[in-house]
Write a protein that holds these residues in place. Structure first.
Motif, short mmCIF file in Angstrom:
data_model
loop_
_atom_site.label_atom_id
_atom_site.label_comp_id
_atom_site.label_asym_id
_atom_site.label_seq_id
_atom_site.Cartn_x
_atom_site.Cartn_y
_atom_site.Cartn_z
N ASN A 45 0.91 -1.28 0.13
CA ASN A 45 -0.02 -0.09 -0.06
C ASN A 45 0.95 1.29 -0.10
O ASN A 45 0.43 2.45 -0.05
N SER A 46 2.05 0.99 0.07
CA SER A 46 3.03 2.25 -0.02
C SER A 46 3.22 2.93 -1.11
O SER A 46 3.46 3.93 -1.49
N GLY A 47 3.40 1.90 -2.45
CA GLY A 47 3.46 2.41 -3.47
C GLY A 47 4.62 2.01 -4.20
O GLY A 47 5.09 2.33 -5.36
N PHE A 48 5.19 0.92 -3.55
CA PHE A 48 6.57 0.37 -4.15
C PHE A 48 6.25 -0.40 -5.52
O PHE A 48 5.24 -1.22 -5.22
N GLN A 49 6.85 -0.26 -6.42
CA GLN A 49 6.63 -1.07 -7.71
C GLN A 49 7.55 -2.34 -7.46
O GLN A 49 7.12 -3.32 -8.03
N ASN A 50 8.47 -2.34 -6.87
CA ASN A 50 9.28 -3.42 -6.62
C ASN A 50 9.53 -3.81 -5.24
O ASN A 50 10.14 -3.45 -4.28
N LEU A 51 8.92 -5.12 -5.11
CA LEU A 51 8.68 -5.83 -3.68
C LEU A 51 9.70 -7.27 -3.63
O LEU A 51 9.48 -7.98 -4.50
N TYR A 52 10.73 -7.27 -2.71
CA TYR A 52 11.41 -8.20 -2.61
C TYR A 52 11.26 -8.85 -1.13
O TYR A 52 11.15 -8.35 -0.10
N LEU A 53 11.00 -10.23 -1.31
CA LEU A 53 10.67 -10.96 -0.10
C LEU A 53 11.59 -12.04 0.20
O LEU A 53 11.83 -12.86 -0.69
N PRO A 104 4.05 -6.38 12.55
CA PRO A 104 2.64 -5.81 11.80
C PRO A 104 2.15 -4.52 12.12
O PRO A 104 1.43 -4.21 11.31
N LEU A 105 2.72 -3.61 12.56
CA LEU A 105 2.17 -2.22 12.86
C LEU A 105 2.74 -1.22 11.99
O LEU A 105 2.41 -0.10 12.26
N VAL A 106 3.85 -1.62 11.32
CA VAL A 106 4.46 -0.59 10.58
C VAL A 106 3.50 0.04 9.46
O VAL A 106 2.63 -0.57 9.03
N THR A 107 3.69 1.17 9.44
CA THR A 107 2.74 2.05 8.36
C THR A 107 3.45 2.24 7.11
O THR A 107 4.53 2.48 7.02
N SER A 108 2.34 2.35 6.16
CA SER A 108 2.65 2.74 4.94
C SER A 108 3.38 4.04 4.54
O SER A 108 4.39 4.41 4.29
N ASP A 109 2.99 5.31 5.48
CA ASP A 109 3.50 6.33 5.79
C ASP A 109 4.85 6.49 6.00
O ASP A 109 5.87 7.13 5.49
N HIS A 110 5.29 5.63 6.88
CA HIS A 110 6.68 5.56 7.50
C HIS A 110 7.58 4.98 6.33
O HIS A 110 8.54 5.54 6.27
N ARG A 112 6.96 4.90 3.24
CA ARG A 112 6.91 6.28 2.23
C ARG A 112 8.10 7.03 2.65
O ARG A 112 9.09 7.45 1.84
N ALA A 113 8.18 7.49 3.85
CA ALA A 113 9.19 8.43 4.27
C ALA A 113 10.62 8.14 4.19
O ALA A 113 11.61 9.05 3.73
N LEU A 114 10.71 6.76 4.58
CA LEU A 114 12.20 6.09 4.34
C LEU A 114 12.34 6.23 2.92
O LEU A 114 13.60 6.40 2.46
N ALA A 115 11.57 5.73 1.98
CA ALA A 115 12.00 5.59 0.54
C ALA A 115 12.22 7.14 -0.22
O ALA A 115 13.03 7.16 -0.82
N HIS A 116 11.64 8.16 0.41
CA HIS A 116 11.99 9.43 -0.06
C HIS A 116 13.22 10.02 0.72
O HIS A 116 13.55 11.36 0.29
N GLY A 117 13.81 9.50 1.52
CA GLY A 117 15.02 9.78 2.26
C GLY A 117 16.18 9.90 1.39
O GLY A 117 16.27 9.18 0.05
N LEU A 164 14.93 8.72 11.60
CA LEU A 164 13.53 8.96 11.51
C LEU A 164 12.68 8.70 12.59
O LEU A 164 12.55 7.63 12.99
N GLN A 165 12.20 9.64 13.25
CA GLN A 165 11.19 9.51 14.40
C GLN A 165 9.96 8.97 13.86
O GLN A 165 9.48 9.48 13.13
N PRO A 166 9.32 7.59 14.39
CA PRO A 166 8.00 7.46 14.10
C PRO A 166 6.79 8.11 14.67
O PRO A 166 7.20 8.90 15.65
N ASP A 167 5.91 8.12 13.68
CA ASP A 167 4.89 9.29 14.02
C ASP A 167 4.14 8.62 15.45
O ASP A 167 3.83 9.29 16.48
N ASP A 168 4.13 7.31 15.51
CA ASP A 168 3.33 6.58 16.63
C ASP A 168 4.68 5.41 17.02
O ASP A 168 4.69 4.44 16.11
N PRO A 169 4.98 5.20 18.12
CA PRO A 169 5.93 4.32 18.52
C PRO A 169 5.52 2.91 18.65
O PRO A 169 6.19 2.19 18.63
#
Length: 185
Positions: A45-53, A104-110, A112-117, A164-169
Motif C-alpha cells: 500500500n506504500s506504492g513500491f513497484q518493486n517488492l522483494y521477499l 505488523p504495525l509498521v505504517t505505509s506512511d513511514h 514512504r518517508a524512508l523511501a523519500h530519504g 527518522l522518528q516514527p509518528d507513533d511508537p
C-alpha cells in the motif's frame, strides 16, 4: 495510490529462525491473518513497484505475484545474511527500504518517508538507537551485501546516517514470543 519511481525497492525480511517464538511465527495468525501479511500489506500500500521477499529455504509463506521471492540459503546464520541477499537481489535499484516481516504495525506512511530519504535513514527505536525499518542509497549497497551472521545494517553504515522518528511508537511493535501476539494497544 501513487507509485514510486521503479528505482526504489522494498525488501521485506522474512527468513528469521523464530527461536524465541518456538515455531514458524510469520504464518501464525495475528488479528485474523498471518503475521507477515501485515508488513507485506503496508509495503504494497506504500506504492513500491518493486517488492522483494527474503525467506529461508523452507518456508510456509505464500506470497502474491507482486513479490519477487529471494531465497537465502544462509538464513540460519542470521539477519545479516538476509539483508545481504535482499540487497544483492535488488542491486539494479538506486534505493532500497528494508523492513521486517515480524513488525505488523509498521505504517505505509513511514515506509514512504524512508523511501523519500537520501543516504542511510534508520528508524529511531524506543531506546533511541537506530533500527529497522530503514532506507539506503546505492552508496550503501556494497557494505550491506557484506553483512554476515546476526549483524544488522547499523554495523555496516557510517554513524552519520539520519534517524527518522516514527509518528507513533506503537509502529515499532515486533513479535518475538508467542505472548506478543496478544499484546493490546
Amino acid at each position: 495510490m501513487t507509485r514510486f519511481d521503479p528505482a526504489i525497492a522494498l525488501i521485506l525480511l522474512a527468513a528469521g529462525r523464530s527461536e524465541r517464538f518456538g515455531g514458524e511465527k510469520l504464518v501464525t495468525p495475528f488479528r485474523g491473518k498471518p503475521l507477515w501479511e501485515w508488513a507485506a500489506e503496508a509495503a504494497e500500500n506504500s506504492g513500491f513497484q518493486n517488492l522483494y521477499l527474503v525467506t529461508g529455504e523452507h518456508t510456509s509463506i505464500a506470497a502474491s505475484d507482486r513479490w519477487r521471492k529471494v531465497i537465502n540459503p544462509d538464513a540460519a546464520k542470521g539477519m545479516g545474511t538476509s539483508i545481504a541477499a535482499g540487497v544483492a537481489a535488488a542491486d539494479a535499484h538506486e534505493r532500497v527500504v528494508i523492513a521486517l516481516a515480524d513488525m505488523p504495525l509498521v505504517t505505509s506512511d513511514h515506509l514512504r518517508a524512508l523511501a523519500h530519504g537520501t543516504g542511510a535513514v534508520f528508524t529511531r527505536q524506543q531506546d533511541g538507537k537506530a533500527g529497522c525499518p530503514a532506507g539506503f542509497g546505492r552508496e550503501n549497497f556494497a557494505a550491506l551485501r557484506r553483512l554476515t551472521g546476526d549483524e544488522g545494517a547499523r554495523v555496516a553504515i557510517p554513524e552519520n546516517a539520519s534517524i527518522l522518528q516514527p509518528d507513533d511508537p506503537v509502529m515499532l511493535f515486533d513479535v518475538d514470543m508467542q505472548e506478543d501476539l496478544h499484546t493490546r494497544f
